[in-house]
Design a protein around this motif. Structure first.
Motif, PDB file in Angstrom:
ATOM      1  N   ALA A  88       0.837  -1.204   0.000  1.00  0.00           N
ATOM      2  CA  ALA A  88       0.000   0.000   0.000  1.00  0.00           C
ATOM      3  C   ALA A  88       0.870   1.252   0.000  1.00  0.00           C
ATOM      4  O   ALA A  88       0.603   2.203  -0.744  1.00  0.00           O
ATOM      5  N   ASP A  89       1.912   1.246   0.816  1.00  0.00           N
ATOM      6  CA  ASP A  89       2.828   2.391   0.861  1.00  0.00           C
ATOM      7  C   ASP A  89       3.530   2.586  -0.476  1.00  0.00           C
ATOM      8  O   ASP A  89       3.672   3.714  -0.956  1.00  0.00           O
ATOM      9  N   GLN A  90       3.957   1.511  -1.084  1.00  0.00           N
ATOM     10  CA  GLN A  90       4.658   1.597  -2.369  1.00  0.00           C
ATOM     11  C   GLN A  90       3.759   2.144  -3.477  1.00  0.00           C
ATOM     12  O   GLN A  90       4.207   2.875  -4.359  1.00  0.00           O
ATOM     13  N   LEU A  91       2.481   1.770  -3.431  1.00  0.00           N
ATOM     14  CA  LEU A  91       1.527   2.165  -4.480  1.00  0.00           C
ATOM     15  C   LEU A  91       0.717   3.400  -4.107  1.00  0.00           C
ATOM     16  O   LEU A  91      -0.099   3.866  -4.900  1.00  0.00           O
ATOM     17  N   GLN A  92       0.911   3.872  -2.890  1.00  0.00           N
ATOM     18  CA  GLN A  92       0.152   5.020  -2.383  1.00  0.00           C
ATOM     19  C   GLN A  92      -1.358   4.749  -2.425  1.00  0.00           C
ATOM     20  O   GLN A  92      -2.151   5.557  -2.896  1.00  0.00           O
ATOM     21  N   ALA A 134      -7.557  -1.352  -0.222  1.00  0.00           N
ATOM     22  CA  ALA A 134      -7.540  -1.328  -1.695  1.00  0.00           C
ATOM     23  C   ALA A 134      -6.540  -2.350  -2.244  1.00  0.00           C
ATOM     24  O   ALA A 134      -6.831  -3.068  -3.208  1.00  0.00           O
ATOM     25  N   VAL A 135      -5.378  -2.429  -1.618  1.00  0.00           N
ATOM     26  CA  VAL A 135      -4.365  -3.389  -2.060  1.00  0.00           C
ATOM     27  C   VAL A 135      -4.852  -4.816  -1.811  1.00  0.00           C
ATOM     28  O   VAL A 135      -4.729  -5.690  -2.677  1.00  0.00           O
ATOM     29  N   TYR A 136      -5.413  -5.051  -0.641  1.00  0.00           N
ATOM     30  CA  TYR A 136      -5.947  -6.376  -0.312  1.00  0.00           C
ATOM     31  C   TYR A 136      -6.994  -6.799  -1.346  1.00  0.00           C
ATOM     32  O   TYR A 136      -6.964  -7.930  -1.856  1.00  0.00           O
ATOM     33  N   GLU A 137      -7.913  -5.922  -1.665  1.00  0.00           N
ATOM     34  CA  GLU A 137      -8.962  -6.228  -2.644  1.00  0.00           C
ATOM     35  C   GLU A 137      -8.369  -6.472  -4.035  1.00  0.00           C
ATOM     36  O   GLU A 137      -8.828  -7.354  -4.762  1.00  0.00           O
ATOM     37  N   ARG A 138      -7.365  -5.713  -4.418  1.00  0.00           N
ATOM     38  CA  ARG A 138      -6.717  -5.921  -5.716  1.00  0.00           C
ATOM     39  C   ARG A 138      -6.059  -7.296  -5.778  1.00  0.00           C
ATOM     40  O   ARG A 138      -6.184  -8.017  -6.769  1.00  0.00           O
TER      41      ARG A 138
END
Length: 150
Positions: free
Chosen positions: A24-28, A33-37
């Protein structure tokens, strides 16, 4: 699949053991949101598996052979039977059905030449319908990346 999905896949392919917060930090993005992706990429079959890569030398499987195989007959039954038998061989890490002079290329990892000879004599050539084989022995791995660039 959008640009963020591609970036996320690249991060996961580099190291899938990081935390969702790290990605999440890397992708801002938010952790949710990252978990769902990630879950969507898994659900849709874009991400198929997670594996631990092993140092072949430390597990005594550093002798790598690329073995080309030509079948005697190319009937559907013979092709499928050969493929079923190869799937049972733990020494074979990869098997490709190819076009050209040979029908298959196998990547085989064993301890040494003696082990490879034993594998050839007792397992591989025991499979029916193999016409001939040609083996190439890996001197060194210049590039070996399991990731796919997208």
């Amino acid at each position: 699949m959008d640009a963020l999905d591609k970036q996320l896949i690249q991060l996961l392919q580099k190291d899938c053991k990081k935390t969702t917060k790290y990605y999440a930090d890397q992708l801002q993005l938010s952790k949710t949101a990252v978990y769902e992706r990630i879950r969507r990429l898994e659900r849709t079959g874009i991400i198929t598996d997670y594996v631990a890569l092993v140092d072949k030398e430390k597990v005594k499987r550093e002798f790598t052979v690329l073995c080309q195989i030509r079948l005697v007959q190319h009937t559907k039954e013979n092709v499928l039977k050969f493929e079923r038998e190869v799937l049972k061989l733990e020494e074979v890490s990869e098997c490709f059905h190819v076009g050209g002079d040979y029908d298959y290329i196998l990547k085989i990892n064993v301890e040494d030449m003696k082990s490879y000879r034993e594998f050839m004599v007792t397992k591989l050539t025991a499979i029916n319908n193999i016409g001939n084989t040609q083996s190439s022995f890996v001197i060194s791995e210049v590039k070996n990346r399991p990731s796919v660039h997208i």
